[in-house]
Write an enzyme that holds these catalytic residues in place. Structure first.
Site, PDB file in Angstrom:
ATOM      1  N   HIS A 179     116.663  24.161  28.263  1.00 34.42           N
ATOM      2  CA  HIS A 179     115.736  23.037  28.363  1.00 34.42           C
ATOM      3  C   HIS A 179     116.302  21.931  29.238  1.00 34.42           C
ATOM      4  O   HIS A 179     115.568  21.232  29.926  1.00 34.42           O
ATOM      5  CB  HIS A 179     115.429  22.502  26.959  1.00 34.42           C
TER       6      HIS A 179
ATOM      7  N   ARG B 126      91.941  13.362  32.539  1.00 37.98           N
ATOM      8  CA  ARG B 126      91.678  14.479  31.611  1.00 37.98           C
ATOM      9  C   ARG B 126      91.591  13.883  30.207  1.00 37.98           C
ATOM     10  O   ARG B 126      92.594  13.727  29.537  1.00 37.98           O
ATOM     11  CB  ARG B 126      92.796  15.512  31.685  1.00 37.98           C
TER      12      ARG B 126
ATOM     13  N   ARG C  65      86.629  12.267  33.335  1.00 36.91           N
ATOM     14  CA  ARG C  65      86.001  13.581  33.085  1.00 36.91           C
ATOM     15  C   ARG C  65      85.713  13.679  31.594  1.00 36.91           C
ATOM     16  O   ARG C  65      86.574  13.386  30.774  1.00 36.91           O
ATOM     17  CB  ARG C  65      86.942  14.706  33.510  1.00 36.91           C
TER      18      ARG C  65
ATOM     19  N   GLU D  26      84.003  24.248  39.686  1.00 39.77           N
ATOM     20  CA  GLU D  26      85.145  25.091  39.332  1.00 39.77           C
ATOM     21  C   GLU D  26      84.708  26.462  38.848  1.00 39.77           C
ATOM     22  O   GLU D  26      85.506  27.259  38.370  1.00 39.77           O
ATOM     23  CB  GLU D  26      86.044  24.393  38.299  1.00 39.77           C
TER      24      GLU D  26
ATOM     25  N   ASN E 275      91.861  25.029  40.294  1.00 40.68           N
ATOM     26  CA  ASN E 275      92.617  25.867  39.345  1.00 40.68           C
ATOM     27  C   ASN E 275      91.664  26.867  38.690  1.00 40.68           C
ATOM     28  O   ASN E 275      91.927  28.072  38.642  1.00 40.68           O
ATOM     29  CB  ASN E 275      93.259  25.015  38.246  1.00 40.68           C
ATOM     30  N   ASP E 276      90.558  26.339  38.176  1.00 43.76           N
ATOM     31  CA  ASP E 276      89.600  27.243  37.542  1.00 43.76           C
ATOM     32  C   ASP E 276      88.794  28.009  38.586  1.00 43.76           C
ATOM     33  O   ASP E 276      88.484  29.182  38.396  1.00 43.76           O
ATOM     34  CB  ASP E 276      88.658  26.459  36.619  1.00 43.76           C
TER      35      ASP E 276
ATOM     36  N   ARG F 219      94.344  32.247  34.666  1.00 45.07           N
ATOM     37  CA  ARG F 219      95.406  31.333  35.097  1.00 45.07           C
ATOM     38  C   ARG F 219      96.503  31.213  34.040  1.00 45.07           C
ATOM     39  O   ARG F 219      97.591  30.735  34.319  1.00 45.07           O
ATOM     40  CB  ARG F 219      94.830  29.953  35.445  1.00 45.07           C
TER      41      ARG F 219
ATOM     42  N   CYS G  76      90.444  18.059  42.893  1.00 46.09           N
ATOM     43  CA  CYS G  76      91.398  17.561  41.896  1.00 46.09           C
ATOM     44  C   CYS G  76      92.220  18.696  41.297  1.00 46.09           C
ATOM     45  O   CYS G  76      93.032  18.470  40.406  1.00 46.09           O
ATOM     46  CB  CYS G  76      90.704  16.760  40.806  1.00 46.09           C
TER      47      CYS G  76
HETATM   48  C1  PEP Z   1      90.823  22.617  37.764  1.00 46.55           C
HETATM   49  O1  PEP Z   1      90.337  23.543  37.116  1.00 46.55           O
HETATM   50  O2  PEP Z   1      91.219  22.738  38.937  1.00 46.55           O
HETATM   51  C2  PEP Z   1      90.991  21.283  37.150  1.00 46.55           C
HETATM   52  C3  PEP Z   1      91.395  20.242  37.851  1.00 46.55           C
HETATM   53  O3  PEP Z   1      90.750  21.188  35.830  1.00 46.55           O
HETATM   54  P1  PEP Z   1      91.814  21.637  34.706  1.00 46.55           P
HETATM   55  O4  PEP Z   1      93.067  22.053  35.384  1.00 46.55           O
HETATM   56  O5  PEP Z   1      91.959  20.466  33.823  1.00 46.55           O
HETATM   57  O6  PEP Z   1      91.082  22.778  34.067  1.00 46.55           O
HETATM   58 MG    MG Z   2      89.290  23.138  35.234  1.00 41.86          MG
END
Ligand code: PEP
Ligand code: MG
Length: 875
Positions: free
Chosen positions: A473, A580, A616, A708, A731-732, A742, A779
């Site tokens: 850690h 978030r 959000r 997303e 990301n999503d 993911r 984002c």
């Molecule tokens: C994403 O999905 O890119 C995003 C910014 O939302 P989160 O990572 O909070 O799902």
């Molecule tokens: Mg997301």
């Protein structure tokens, strides 16, 4: 309900003992007689009914129950059956009174007293293990039910379906996370059932370990649960069902482990933005005065060796005067250490990130661990040791048991315990915390993570330890704090003289003592260049990010709390592109009401000093659980009731949040955005709730949606008619586009935001947005990657919202870009076959004008460009 094999009793070992707890002494005795009549005298059945004295009083007595458990004791364990109300409370208190070793083998059963006692006695007589005896007791009403009518326990929980699990029975949980049940998932397991009125035990079904309390990090570590192992969990008590549900939900979420475990060595772990590796400066090996260790955090440090001065923490072995005073001293020291660690956890969240803060949070569990506290208390009262001596002995013994674990990653957790233990000892002995007197390369035998988290990077140029490992850690924290570190340098390190000059290369894992002047010059030149770039970016961080040809790009921050809002402002963020909100309430026990939410949003807006705040709405579900809002098991949570879907399914929750947002927006520049939107109908429904939340007063906030989900990108024209802006959640978006979870380390790299398929969806979104005059931001993590900046500018994105530490360098990357060249680059990228071809294209272009670095030249003046002014590949 999984069956457990019956095993022959070990010769000479008594069968499982039974204790019957009832409010009435006569009832307990009667039930015990009945059970003995069925099972014979071999099974020890002890009645613990009524209170003493008088014997006739109705009630239950914990001391009596504890004595009965000792009387019924068997190495195979003791099952306790109870009648109503306080019987459970007394039985639970009785557990506290037992010696530690015995407590582990006692199971409280939710079975009916009389039927349960008879069924359990028979199973015990047959030599069944305790889990089986418990499960026989729980099913003991089946025959009666079958005759009288009503569902049977067995039919209510079919063996192979993940249906509800009945109190007092077991369930099995597959542990399919890369490092097994290591400290943080184990901590989450403990926290998942904390506060529930249930006794939860866990065992390693794969190795056939003993059952241990699922409230102790130390006990869970002893199970040595590896990836692929199966955990056997039993729960009893009124909340047994909830406990099992919570654990199943946690397991279904893969114990909330991040997609890519950051515990890996630096080569595989994603380097946080503050810990960018420097190219190795040194020749490979064999230099005189070179100590070779293990790379733990990349970067070069040139300075003198400075030893961490640690006070003597040896506890005196003199007998304590008054055990009551020692017990009190222990409680005070533990409470003070807890307060320190909580503060450190919050600081770490701001300095390093939420994942790193969890490391400190997991260490806090040691301070509540019954395996540590109870033997310490017992040593104080029974052996009359001082609190310091007792604490020191018990934590040392537990630390040794961590060191004996087979799994090397788990062994490293001994350092975590040692750090926590030292913190309590400092308090008990009134000694000062360890200090580093001079700036330099910190040398230590090993560093506890909590020590590392507390280090000041301005004072600590690098870290060199004799022990430790790259997955410790401490190493993770050093990487997150951007401090170069080499671990495992061996005891030779400790023989070095304080003040000796050295060159530490964290990327290569070496420490060169008294390095040659040429080597130092070379390393210094590289370090200077890197620092110059960072300083240049930092100096201009508060200037707008404008491309060479005048396109303004807003560089905003992604945050999860108020502290981070201030950090974002300090880092030069133009605003917050993503708050978030689910992160704000993760540690709460229930969702704060509208007014409490408004207070926190307003505080964040105030800290932003007039910069825009994009709130959000709750994105709960899948990788972002909030147990009190939704703890139902879903086979496919990423495709389940999450984000806006959950908000629309629980409109009272969403509308309360929207009221708080609207109220904040009346005083500050606020935007609202909805997550996980898949179609226009959801936007209509969410906007209707927003209108309701706003009431009769006019709305003064921009409304946007996260793009997303591929369907949202492909419906961008329809969505653009309903909102003011889009924010791409790459990301999503990449996870759903590439069908790669993911959260699954094995396929996480497939969820590639650079894949042309993802880029085409971004391009389609921008095209539709621009046709309606809407602006588009990103984002997702892609926005924080330097290589992605020209690509996103070229695709027409006008806001990049990134992690706070990345703000300055992303602004710098914008300033180095030329939007025309970016558009050409994006056009070419859209035609490529896969993500690596796109990366290749970008790195080829980085030498040309697209992102040519332009250090030292002044930022161009801000032209009258707007977020929608640049040409796009489609414009
Ligand atoms: C994403 O999905 O890119 C995003 C910014 O939302 P989160 O990572 O909070 O799902
Ligand atoms: Mg997301």
């Amino acid at each position: 309900m999984a069956a457990t094999e019956a095993t022959d009793p070990v010769p000479g070992e008594a069968p499982v003992g039974l204790v019957l707890v009832s409010h009435s002494a006569q009832l307990a005795e009667g039930a015990a007689d009945l059970a003995r009549a069925m099972a014979g005298e071999e099974v020890r059945i002890v009645a613990a009914g009524g209170m003493a004295p008088p014997e006739t009083a109705l009630g239950t007595d914990a001391v009596r129950v504890a004595a009965a458990i000792e009387e019924a004791w068997s190495e195979r364990g003791v099952l306790v059956l109870m009648d109503l109300g306080s019987a459970l409370l007394s039985a639970e208190m009785a557990l506290e009174l037992l010696p530690e070793g015995h407590r582990k083998r006692v199971l409280l059963s939710a079975a009916p007293l009389v039927e349960g006692a008879v069924a359990a006695a028979v199973a015990s007589r047959l030599g069944e293990p305790i889990e089986r005896v418990a499960s026989e007791a729980t099913s003991s009403l089946d025959a009666k039910r079958a005759q009288v009518g009503g569902p049977s326990e067995a039919s209510a929980a079919p063996a192979d379906e993940p249906g509800p699990v009945l109190p007092g029975v077991e369930t099995r949980i597959a542990v399919d996370i890369p490092l097994g049940l290591h400290a943080r998932p184990a901590a989450r397991l403990i926290r998942a059932t904390a506060g529930l009125n249930a006794q939860v035990l866990a065992g390693n079904a794969t190795t056939g370990s003993a059952m241990v309390t699922a409230r102790s990090l130390n006990a869970l570590a002893g199970l040595q649960v590896r990836e692929g192992h199966e955990l056997l969990v039993t729960a009893s008590g009124p909340d047994a069902q909830k406990a099992i549900d919570a654990l199943r939900a946690l397991a279904a979420r893969r114990f909330d482990e991040p997609a890519v475990p950051r515990d890996g060595p630096p080569a595989t772990a994603p380097a946080p933005p503050t810990a960018r590796p420097l190219p190795p400066a040194l020749p490979p090996t064999g230099l005189e005065g070179e100590l070779r260790g293990v790379p733990a955090s990349a970067g070069i440090a040139i300075g003198t060796l400075q030893f961490l001065e640690e006070a003597d923490l040896t506890a005196s072995d003199a007998e304590a005067g008054d055990p009551a005073k020692e017990l009190q001293a222990l409680e005070l020291a533990v409470t003070a250490a807890r307060r320190d660690l909580e503060q450190l956890r919050d600081q770490t969240r701001t300095r390093a990130g939420s994942y790193e803060a969890e490391i400190v949070d997991a260490d806090l569990l040691f301070l509540e661990d019954p395996e540590l506290l109870e033997p310490t208390r017992a040593a104080i009262t029974d052996r009359r040791l001082t609190a310091a001596r007792a604490w020191s002995e018990v934590s040392l013994r537990l630390g040794e048991s961590w060191e004996r674990l087979e799994d090397p990653t788990m062994r490293l957790r001994a350092a975590d315990l040692a750090g926590v233990s030292r913190r309590v000892l400092h308090r008990l002995l009134g000694r000062p915390a360890p200090v580093l007197r001079r700036r330099g390369i910190l040398v230590a035998r090993d560093l506890a993570p909590t020590d590392t988290a507390a280090l000041d990077p301005a004072r600590v140029m690098g870290i060199a330890t004799a022990g430790g490992g790259p997955t410790s850690h401490s190493a993770i924290l050093a990487r997150a704090l951007g401090i170069p570190a080499v671990v495992g340098l061996g005891d030779a390190l400790l023989a070095m003289a304080p003040g000796q000059s050295a060159l530490l290369d964290g990327g290569r894992g070496t420490l060169i003592l008294d390095p040659a002047a040429a080597l130092v010059r070379r390393a210094r030149a590289q370090a200077r260049e890197e620092q110059r770039r960072a300083a240049h970016a930092a100096a201009a961080a508060h200037q707008p990010a404008v491309t060479r040809d005048g396109v303004v790009i807003e560089v905003a921050a992604n945050i999860g709390g108020a502290e981070e809002a201030s950090r974002a402002v300090e880092a030069g963020a133009d605003g917050v592109g993503l708050l978030r909100t689910e992160f704000l309430f993760m540690e709460a026990e229930s969702l704060p009401g509208e007014e409490a939410q408004e207070r926190i949003y307003s505080e964040i807006a105030t800290r932003l000093e007039g910069r825009p705040l994009t709130i959000r709405t709750l994105d709960v579900g899948a990788d972002k659980p909030l147990p009190y809002l939704r703890s139902v098991h879903e086979d496919n949570p990423a495709l389940g009731l999450r984000g806006i879907r959950l908000g629309l399914a629980q409109p009272e929750v969403l509308i309360a949040q929207l009221r708080a947002v609207v109220a904040t927006a009346r005083r500050s520049p606020v935007r609202v955005m909805f997550p996980m939107v898949s179609s226009a109908g959801e936007v209509d429904a969410a906007r209707a709730l927003l209108t309701e939340a706003a009431g009769s007063e006019p709305l003064s906030l921009e409304v946007g949606v996260m793009v997303e989900i591929p369907s949202a990108a492909l419906s961008a024209a329809q969505l653009a008619e309903r909102v003011d802006f889009f924010s791409l959640g790459t990301n999503d978006l990449s996870q759903y586009t590439l069908a790669a979870d993911r959260g699954n380390a094995e396929v996480a790299t497939l969820a590639d935001a650079f894949h042309p398929a993802t880029l085409r969806l971004i391009a389609a979104t921008v095209r539709a947005a621009r046709a309606r005059g809407r602006w588009v931001g990103v984002c997702g993590e892609l926005a924080g990657q330097i290589e992605a900046v020209p690509l996103l500018i070229g695709l027409g994105v006008r806001e990049l919202s990134v992690a706070v530490p990345a703000v300055a360098r992303i602004k710098e990357a914008v300033r180095a870009a030329d939007s025309g060249a970016c558009v050409r680059l994006a056009r070419r990228a859209l035609r490529l076959a896969d993500g690596s071809a796109v990366r290749g294209l970008i790195s080829g272009a980085s030498g040309r004008a697209t992102i040519a670095p332009r250090h030292g030249s002044p930022a161009p003046s801000r032209r009258a460009s707007t977020r929608s002014s640049a040409t796009t590949p489609h414009g």
